[in-house]
Design a protein around this motif. Structure first.
Motif, PDB file in Angstrom:
ATOM      1  N   LEU A  85       8.258  17.265  -4.156  1.00  0.00           N
ATOM      2  CA  LEU A  85       7.745  18.603  -4.404  1.00  0.00           C
ATOM      3  C   LEU A  85       8.307  19.179  -5.690  1.00  0.00           C
ATOM      4  O   LEU A  85       9.454  18.913  -6.070  1.00  0.00           O
ATOM      5  CB  LEU A  85       8.065  19.517  -3.222  1.00  0.00           C
ATOM      6  N   LYS A  86       7.483  19.973  -6.347  1.00  0.00           N
ATOM      7  CA  LYS A  86       7.836  20.609  -7.607  1.00  0.00           C
ATOM      8  C   LYS A  86       7.744  22.127  -7.458  1.00  0.00           C
ATOM      9  O   LYS A  86       6.981  22.610  -6.603  1.00  0.00           O
ATOM     10  CB  LYS A  86       6.890  20.145  -8.707  1.00  0.00           C
ATOM     11  N   PRO A  87       8.444  22.885  -8.280  1.00  0.00           N
ATOM     12  CA  PRO A  87       8.337  24.344  -8.188  1.00  0.00           C
ATOM     13  C   PRO A  87       6.896  24.840  -8.310  1.00  0.00           C
ATOM     14  O   PRO A  87       6.527  25.829  -7.660  1.00  0.00           O
ATOM     15  CB  PRO A  87       9.203  24.824  -9.362  1.00  0.00           C
ATOM     16  N   GLU A  88       6.076  24.150  -9.087  1.00  0.00           N
ATOM     17  CA  GLU A  88       4.682  24.576  -9.240  1.00  0.00           C
ATOM     18  C   GLU A  88       3.836  24.314  -7.997  1.00  0.00           C
ATOM     19  O   GLU A  88       2.674  24.719  -7.934  1.00  0.00           O
ATOM     20  CB  GLU A  88       4.031  23.905 -10.454  1.00  0.00           C
ATOM     21  N   ASP A  89       4.402  23.651  -6.980  1.00  0.00           N
ATOM     22  CA  ASP A  89       3.707  23.486  -5.703  1.00  0.00           C
ATOM     23  C   ASP A  89       3.898  24.713  -4.801  1.00  0.00           C
ATOM     24  O   ASP A  89       3.298  24.786  -3.728  1.00  0.00           O
ATOM     25  CB  ASP A  89       4.220  22.244  -4.965  1.00  0.00           C
ATOM     26  N   THR A  90       4.730  25.647  -5.227  1.00  0.00           N
ATOM     27  CA  THR A  90       4.960  26.858  -4.437  1.00  0.00           C
ATOM     28  C   THR A  90       3.660  27.632  -4.270  1.00  0.00           C
ATOM     29  O   THR A  90       2.989  27.979  -5.248  1.00  0.00           O
ATOM     30  CB  THR A  90       5.998  27.746  -5.127  1.00  0.00           C
ATOM     31  N   ALA A  91       3.295  27.892  -3.010  1.00  0.00           N
ATOM     32  CA  ALA A  91       2.026  28.551  -2.717  1.00  0.00           C
ATOM     33  C   ALA A  91       1.901  28.745  -1.204  1.00  0.00           C
ATOM     34  O   ALA A  91       2.668  28.172  -0.437  1.00  0.00           O
ATOM     35  CB  ALA A  91       0.841  27.720  -3.216  1.00  0.00           C
ATOM     36  N   VAL A  92       0.919  29.524  -0.823  1.00  0.00           N
ATOM     37  CA  VAL A  92       0.490  29.550   0.576  1.00  0.00           C
ATOM     38  C   VAL A  92      -0.572  28.465   0.728  1.00  0.00           C
ATOM     39  O   VAL A  92      -1.528  28.417  -0.051  1.00  0.00           O
ATOM     40  CB  VAL A  92      -0.085  30.921   0.964  1.00  0.00           C
ATOM     41  N   TYR A  93      -0.373  27.608   1.695  1.00  0.00           N
ATOM     42  CA  TYR A  93      -1.279  26.485   1.933  1.00  0.00           C
ATOM     43  C   TYR A  93      -2.178  26.801   3.127  1.00  0.00           C
ATOM     44  O   TYR A  93      -1.700  27.227   4.188  1.00  0.00           O
ATOM     45  CB  TYR A  93      -0.483  25.209   2.197  1.00  0.00           C
ATOM     46  N   GLN A 113      -4.715  30.243   8.985  1.00  0.00           N
ATOM     47  CA  GLN A 113      -4.086  31.466   8.521  1.00  0.00           C
ATOM     48  C   GLN A 113      -3.141  31.272   7.339  1.00  0.00           C
ATOM     49  O   GLN A 113      -2.725  32.252   6.747  1.00  0.00           O
ATOM     50  CB  GLN A 113      -3.304  32.136   9.670  1.00  0.00           C
ATOM     51  N   GLY A 114      -2.797  30.044   6.966  1.00  0.00           N
ATOM     52  CA  GLY A 114      -1.914  29.831   5.833  1.00  0.00           C
ATOM     53  C   GLY A 114      -0.463  29.673   6.230  1.00  0.00           C
ATOM     54  O   GLY A 114       0.012  30.302   7.171  1.00  0.00           O
ATOM     55  N   THR A 115       0.241  28.820   5.486  1.00  0.00           N
ATOM     56  CA  THR A 115       1.667  28.625   5.696  1.00  0.00           C
ATOM     57  C   THR A 115       2.334  28.536   4.323  1.00  0.00           C
ATOM     58  O   THR A 115       1.824  27.861   3.418  1.00  0.00           O
ATOM     59  CB  THR A 115       1.937  27.368   6.558  1.00  0.00           C
ATOM     60  N   LEU A 116       3.453  29.236   4.153  1.00  0.00           N
ATOM     61  CA  LEU A 116       4.077  29.372   2.848  1.00  0.00           C
ATOM     62  C   LEU A 116       5.014  28.213   2.549  1.00  0.00           C
ATOM     63  O   LEU A 116       5.898  27.879   3.353  1.00  0.00           O
ATOM     64  CB  LEU A 116       4.846  30.690   2.773  1.00  0.00           C
ATOM     65  N   VAL A 117       4.843  27.623   1.386  1.00  0.00           N
ATOM     66  CA  VAL A 117       5.736  26.584   0.872  1.00  0.00           C
ATOM     67  C   VAL A 117       6.400  27.125  -0.393  1.00  0.00           C
ATOM     68  O   VAL A 117       5.705  27.538  -1.325  1.00  0.00           O
ATOM     69  CB  VAL A 117       4.965  25.290   0.554  1.00  0.00           C
ATOM     70  N   THR A 118       7.712  27.109  -0.409  1.00  0.00           N
ATOM     71  CA  THR A 118       8.474  27.571  -1.568  1.00  0.00           C
ATOM     72  C   THR A 118       9.373  26.435  -2.051  1.00  0.00           C
ATOM     73  O   THR A 118      10.160  25.904  -1.262  1.00  0.00           O
ATOM     74  CB  THR A 118       9.327  28.798  -1.227  1.00  0.00           C
ATOM     75  N   VAL A 119       9.218  26.067  -3.313  1.00  0.00           N
ATOM     76  CA  VAL A 119      10.005  24.978  -3.890  1.00  0.00           C
ATOM     77  C   VAL A 119      10.846  25.542  -5.019  1.00  0.00           C
ATOM     78  O   VAL A 119      10.316  26.069  -5.991  1.00  0.00           O
ATOM     79  CB  VAL A 119       9.093  23.858  -4.414  1.00  0.00           C
TER      80      VAL A 119
END
Length: 121
Positions: A85-93, A113-119
């Motif tokens: 994973l990279k910081p630019e993958d940070t998003a709600v999926y 409903q979305g799930t948050l990924v923070t890198v």
């Protein structure tokens, strides 16, 4: 069909996460499912898709080689394995589905409903 996504979290760059999306109700035989993501102040973008019956897959260039989409028919569950994973993958999926036998990058009508990924770097 209703979709429930889970598995997001906060990780360091280079780590892995696996997202899950459980479909309640029986998915039709002709069904395609996908993961999209939306970073803060950006448009929602396509990540990956899979046809439910024969598991054809499609990936955006930004995740190809790092992410793997899959499904478990017995569990009615869609997965997204995310490696390196990279910081630019940070998003709600978000997971989504549509009645189709074909891979597609748009025209999905059922959304989770979305799930948050923070890198972090």
């Amino acid at each position: 069909v209703q979709l429930q996504a889970s598995g997001g979290g906060s990780v360091q760059a280079g780590d892995s996460l696996r997202l899950s999306c459980v479909a309640s109700g029986r998915t039709p035989g002709s069904y395609v499912m996908t993961w999209f993501r939306q970073a803060s102040e950006k448009e929602r973008e396509f990540v990956a898709a899979i046809t439910w019956r024969i598991e054809l897959t499609d990936y955006s260039d930004s995740v190809k080689g790092r992410f793997t989409i899959s499904r478990d028919n017995a569990k009615n569950t869609l997965y997204l394995q995310m490696n390196n994973l990279k910081p630019e993958d940070t998003a709600v999926y978000y997971c989504a589905g549509a009645n189709s036998n074909f891979l597609q990058r748009s025209r999905y009508d059922v959304w989770g409903q979305g799930t948050l990924v923070t890198v972090s770097s």
